[in-house]
Design a protein around this motif. Structure first.
Motif, PDB file in Angstrom:
ATOM      1  N   LYS A 115      66.437  58.997  37.055  1.00 36.19           N
ATOM      2  CA  LYS A 115      67.273  60.015  37.697  1.00 36.19           C
ATOM      3  C   LYS A 115      68.185  59.389  38.751  1.00 36.19           C
ATOM      4  N   SER A 116      67.611  58.590  39.642  1.00 38.67           N
ATOM      5  CA  SER A 116      68.416  58.008  40.717  1.00 38.67           C
ATOM      6  C   SER A 116      69.494  57.086  40.162  1.00 38.67           C
ATOM      7  N   THR A 117      69.127  56.326  39.144  1.00 33.19           N
ATOM      8  CA  THR A 117      70.107  55.426  38.544  1.00 33.19           C
ATOM      9  C   THR A 117      71.267  56.217  37.938  1.00 33.19           C
ATOM     10  N   PRO A 123      71.250  61.182  49.394  1.00 35.98           N
ATOM     11  CA  PRO A 123      70.415  60.161  48.762  1.00 35.98           C
ATOM     12  C   PRO A 123      68.929  60.460  48.871  1.00 35.98           C
ATOM     13  N   GLN A 124      68.189  59.818  47.988  1.00 37.18           N
ATOM     14  CA  GLN A 124      66.740  60.012  47.946  1.00 37.18           C
ATOM     15  C   GLN A 124      66.087  59.532  49.240  1.00 37.18           C
ATOM     16  N   GLU A 125      66.546  58.345  49.717  1.00 35.49           N
ATOM     17  CA  GLU A 125      66.028  57.835  50.987  1.00 35.49           C
ATOM     18  C   GLU A 125      66.863  58.431  52.120  1.00 35.49           C
ATOM     19  N   MET A 175      72.054  66.097  44.811  1.00 32.58           N
ATOM     20  CA  MET A 175      70.899  65.891  45.678  1.00 32.58           C
ATOM     21  C   MET A 175      69.803  65.174  44.913  1.00 32.58           C
ATOM     22  N   ASP A 176      69.379  64.047  45.477  1.00 32.27           N
ATOM     23  CA  ASP A 176      68.360  63.238  44.809  1.00 32.27           C
ATOM     24  C   ASP A 176      67.014  63.461  45.512  1.00 32.27           C
ATOM     25  N   GLU A 177      66.193  64.259  44.915  1.00 38.34           N
ATOM     26  CA  GLU A 177      64.866  64.576  45.468  1.00 38.34           C
ATOM     27  C   GLU A 177      64.901  64.809  46.975  1.00 38.34           C
ATOM     28  N   PRO A 178      65.622  65.844  47.402  1.00 38.27           N
ATOM     29  CA  PRO A 178      65.825  66.020  48.844  1.00 38.27           C
ATOM     30  C   PRO A 178      64.612  66.567  49.576  1.00 38.27           C
TER      31      PRO A 178
HETATM   32 MG   LIG Z   1      64.680  58.431  42.241  1.00 39.70          MG
END
Ligand SMILES: [Mg+2]
Ligand SMILES: Nc1ncnc2c1ncn2[C@@H]1O[C@H](COP(=O)(O)OP(=O)(O)O)[C@@H](O)[C@H]1O
Lengths: 310, 364
Positions: free
Chosen positions: A40-42, A80-82, A156-159
């Motif tokens: 997903k993030s990629t 971002p996820q982070e 939104m990446d796993e917010p």
């Molecule tokens: Mg990810």
């Protein structure tokens, strides 16, 4: 509006993303659901022009963003996820900077900062150093920083990973409002199916770099429309009962849960009688039985044989 | 670019760790060069019993005209003890028309001392001899008068100009230490890039309309200015507070410092291209900084190194050219045209490191 064409990314000979086709129309809220490591993030990195695809393309209004990323960079907001903030600076200082890199200055910038702080509900604590915030508050500023330049598309990446329930529902509610009231196009990534079920009109389910199912929520669930889920709580774990249930021809799938076992069975199958018989036979006490229509989690389990979260 | 640049100042303001290196430099230079600068070498002086009080006072006064030594009256026992214990390096015993030196270790200054005392004695004894022969008391005054305006004067200057030995020692310490500690400041500031890449703020900048070169340039300009300013502040401090003589070539020195700082910034980029994590970088920085300083002659003048290999290695260190050029400008009043060689070596080093460094970083 936004579309990917056979998007692919190979890291060290291994495909992290393997031929993804997805699209988003203006004002849609789209979910990207998949377990950790699904890619997903990629995928998001490639859409946001951070990572160059090994092959394939991302089109914005029919134009390749791989060739010319300048257009998409202006209209995209990425959470971002982070938590990507300067920990030693205040929330306000962070927002000043992330606004400036989008060309915002002076009064306009001040106004936008006040707006996004209001949106995430942290206006009263903006002068505090980010380091001192709770995880949930940091996540909210992380989101605010992506909203300053009024993006047309919000990714939104796993917010909501690892935050308190209050911040979590605040974020979910904010996203829902932005989508429904302001018409913001949203791509919401998560491995929590209940978030995606709540927020998104349409869902892509990803695993091992591929999309294994896609469609409107109801469409997806119809994959399992001929099935239902039975939760059986036992007085204690009992592996022998599980294995004998797994042998049962009529049961599609039997898995262990925290409290007992979970069965996926064809709708209308008269399975319960034989389950009680088995329990009797193994001298196990059944304390509760619950029959449910399927969730996206069940869809995922059905498609991959695995749970979303391990 | 400007927003990235300004951001770094804000971050420095919030976490001013870099000031540590500024303070460290000042402390080190003060200890090694500053504190010593006005002190004379103390020589305990005791007198032979044959000497009268007036005689001993006269000798002491004459000897204390020295620039380098301070002759202090002491008891024989006390002086011997002090030399024996290594508290001081010299004592001198004065007799009516002779002297004895008491030297503890093989101190190179003992030749200076011996020369000096010898000269004072020879002069004085010759005068006394002349006084006795001429029977009149005026000879001493007339000689003094005569010496005030001698017909013939021998002035000794070294080939390199007027830089004194003491000044060179001071400047060696000042230049060596400030260039050395500025490596830390620059490299630790550059670590911001590595941290941003790990923390995700780098990605945020890359997906914004900012161009990548603007991000790099913003960071590099910040590191450059921090490093440069640190050295300049230290130079000013020692010039105005401790009275270090830096010559008059301020413009030339600024150019040298600019080239040197640029080379260090570029070296930092190369290091970041070579290591993977900020932690590794943190470990590597002190090693690299002290290796460069040692090999490049920041801790001791490169002239004392005789090993051929070490000398060859020093030619690869930007700090070697930096110190060399700074000394050239401050001590020997050389201008840019005479310092083209070290300056271009630093630039070359910088361009090479930066090219390789950015390439390595971007390949990942
Ligand atoms: Mg990810
Ligand atoms: N920069 C990278 N280098 C090598 N492998 C990577 C890199 N980024 C991601 N991967 C690999 O690609 C796969 C997908 O990762 P990711 O996109 O982060 O998944 P998700 O966001 O769905 O959890 C994982 O197996 C991960 O190890």
């Amino acid at each position: 509006m936004l579309e990917t064409e056979a998007l692919r990314k190979v890291f060290n000979g291994k495909a992290a993303v393997d031929g993804i086709n997805l699209y988003m129309e203006k004002g849609e809220s789209v979910g990207l659901l998949g377990p950790n490591g699904a890619g997903k993030s990629t995928t998001i990195s490639m859409i946001s022009s951070l990572v160059r695809p090994t092959s394939g393309d991302v089109m914005l209004h029919g134009k390749s963003t791989v060739k010319d990323p300048s257009q998409i960079r202006r209209v995209l907001g990425v959470v971002p996820q982070e938590i990507a903030l300067y920990q030693e600076l205040t929330a306000y200082e962070n927002l000043i900077f992330f606004g400036r890199i989008y060309g915002l200055r002076g009064k306009v910038l001040e106004k936008k900062i006040a707006e996004v702080l209001e949106l995430v509900g942290l206006a009263d604590r903006q002068k505090e150093v980010v380091k001192t915030y709770s995880g949930g508050m940091q996540r909210r500023i992380n989101m605010a920083a992506a909203m300053l330049h009024e993006p047309e598309i919000l990714i939104m990446d796993e917010p909501t990973v690892g935050i308190d329930p209050q911040s979590r529902s605040h974020i979910l509610e904010t996203v829902r409002r932005l989508n429904q009231e302001k018409g913001l196009t949203v791509l919401y990534t998560s491995h929590y199916m209940e978030e995606v079920e709540r927020l998104c009109d349409r869902v892509y389910i990803m695993d091992h770099g591929r999309i294994i199912a896609s469609g409107a929520k109801d469409e997806l669930k119809r994959i399992l429309s001929g099935e239902e889920t039975i939760w059986i709580d036992l007085d204690r774990p009992y592996p022998k009962l599980l294995s004998s249930l797994q042998m049962n021809e009529e049961i599609i799938q039997a898995t262990e849960t925290e409290k007992g076992v979970k069965l996926i069975v064809p709708k209308g199958a008269r399975i319960l009688a034989s389950v009680f018989q088995e329990a009797e036979h193994h001298q196990v006490q059944i304390v509760n039985v619950n029959v449910q229509t399927p969730t996206l989690e069940d869809v995922f389990l059905h498609l991959t044989g695995r749970k979303l979260r391990d | 670019m400007k927003s990235v640049f300004l951001l770094q100042w804000r971050r420095l303001y919030r976490a001013p760790v870099m000031l540590v290196f500024l303070v460290l430099t000042i402390v080190f230079v003060s200890l090694l060069a500053g504190a010593n600068s006005e002190n004379k070498l103390t020589v305990y002086t005791f007198f032979d019993s044959a000497l009268t009080d007036e005689g001993s006072d006269a000798w002491l006064e004459k000897l204390n005209e020295a620039e380098l030594f301070e002759f202090r009256e002491a008891q024989e026992e006390e002086a011997r003890q002090a030399v024996f214990a290594g508290e001081i390096n010299f004592a001198v015993q004065l007799m009516n028309d002779d002297y004895r030196l008491l030297v503890a270790a093989d101190d190179p200054n003992r030749f200076l001392l011996e020369n000096y005392v010898n000269q004072v004695f020879a002069e004085e004894l010759r005068l006394r001899e002349a006084e006795q022969q001429s029977s009149g008391g005026e000879i001493r005054t007339s000689v003094e008068k005569y010496m005030a305006d001698p017909p013939l004067q021998a002035v000794t200057t070294s080939l390199e100009g007027e830089g004194s030995f003491k000044q060179e020692g001071q400047l060696q310490v000042l230049f060596g230490m400030s260039l050395f500690f500025s490596i830390y400041t620059v490299l630790f500031s550059l670590m911001n890039i590595a941290e941003e890449k790990r923390g995700g703020t780098w990605d945020r900048m890359i997906i914004s309309p900012l161009r990548k070169w603007q991000v790099y340039l913003g960071h590099m300009t910040f590191c450059f200015i921090v490093g440069f300013a640190q050295i300049v502040l230290i130079f000013l401090f020692f010039h105005y507070v401790f009275g270090f003589d830096l010559g008059e070539r301020y413009g030339t020195m600024a150019v040298i410092l600019g080239c040197y700082t640029f080379a260090v910034v570029a070296l930092g980029l190369l290091l970041m291209g070579l290591v993977k994590t900020p932690q590794q970088l943190q470990a590597v920085i002190p090693i690299v900084a002290s290796a460069i300083a040692m090999l490049g002659g920041a801790f001791w003048p490169i002239e004392v190194v005789t090993n051929e290999i070490m000398l060859a290695v020093s030619k690869g260190m930007p700090i070697f050219y930096g110190i060399d050029a700074l000394k050239g400008a401050a001590l020997y009043d050389r201008g840019l045209s005479e310092l083209l060689h070290p300056i271009s070596m630093m630039m070359l080093f910088g361009v090479a490191c930066m090219g390789i460094g950015i390439n390595l970083m971007e390949r990942r």
